[in-house]
Design a protein around this motif. Structure first.
Motif, PDB file in Angstrom:
ATOM      1  N   LYS A 221      -3.671  -3.399  11.423  1.00 36.69           N
ATOM      2  CA  LYS A 221      -4.113  -3.168  10.010  1.00 36.69           C
ATOM      3  C   LYS A 221      -2.862  -1.985   9.743  1.00 36.69           C
ATOM      4  CE  LYS A 221      -7.492   0.398  11.051  1.00 36.69           C
ATOM      5  NZ  LYS A 221      -8.619   0.883  10.927  1.00 36.69           N
ATOM      6  N   ASN A 222      -2.819  -1.623   8.372  1.00 36.70           N
ATOM      7  CA  ASN A 222      -1.996  -0.681   7.862  1.00 36.70           C
ATOM      8  C   ASN A 222      -2.501   0.645   8.484  1.00 36.70           C
ATOM      9  OD1 ASN A 222       0.138  -1.960   6.558  1.00 36.70           O
ATOM     10  ND2 ASN A 222      -1.003  -2.220   4.928  1.00 36.70           N
TER      11      ASN A 222
ATOM     12  N   LYS B 285      -3.335   6.616   5.438  1.00 37.71           N
ATOM     13  CA  LYS B 285      -2.502   7.575   4.726  1.00 37.71           C
ATOM     14  C   LYS B 285      -3.064   8.927   5.003  1.00 37.71           C
ATOM     15  CE  LYS B 285      -0.213   4.658   1.451  1.00 37.71           C
ATOM     16  NZ  LYS B 285       0.146   4.592   0.181  1.00 37.71           N
TER      17      LYS B 285
END
Length: 125
Positions: A107-108, A111
């Motif tokens: 998955k990303n 942030k």
């Protein structure tokens, strides 16, 4: 005879182009038209367009959108080899040489925000 707001806008744009780049609005429009009325880099129409030029040679290269001017071409700082290397990189991924089947993230990554440095607040007496 009073000028319309559109005529005033075009006259002001012509004056800015002449003062900053030494070209007329007509020359700007001819370059843009030769590009199909799109940004020369991203090929998107209906953008805020800028005159792209080499800062060392002062040669006008074309008309590009503000985003490409700031992030793509401008980010390379007139170093053509950076753009050539970037194009090579995004079309031929180095990781594919080691992992021909591709290597993928699950998955990303999240942030994270950088913590701001605490600013000391000294009283001046």
């Amino acid at each position: 005879m009073a000028m319309t707001p559109e005529e005033k806008r075009l006259r002001a744009k012509d004056a800015r182009l002449r003062a900053r780049y030494g070209i007329s609005l007509e020359q700007f429009n001819l370059i843009l038209e030769s590009q199909g009325n799109v940004c020369a880099v991203c090929k998107e129409p209906d953008k805020v367009f800028c005159v792209d030029h080499n800062h060392k040679t002062l040669k006008i290269r074309g008309i590009i959108c503000l985003n490409c001017n700031l992030r793509v071409v401008g980010g390379a700082r007139d170093h053509d080899y950076k753009l050539i290397n970037a194009a090579e990189y995004v079309t031929n991924h180095p990781a594919d040489k080691v992992f021909p089947e591709g290597l993928y993230l699950l998955k990303n990554p999240p942030k994270t925000r950088r913590k701001r440095r605490a600013v000391s607040r000294r009283r001046v007496k």
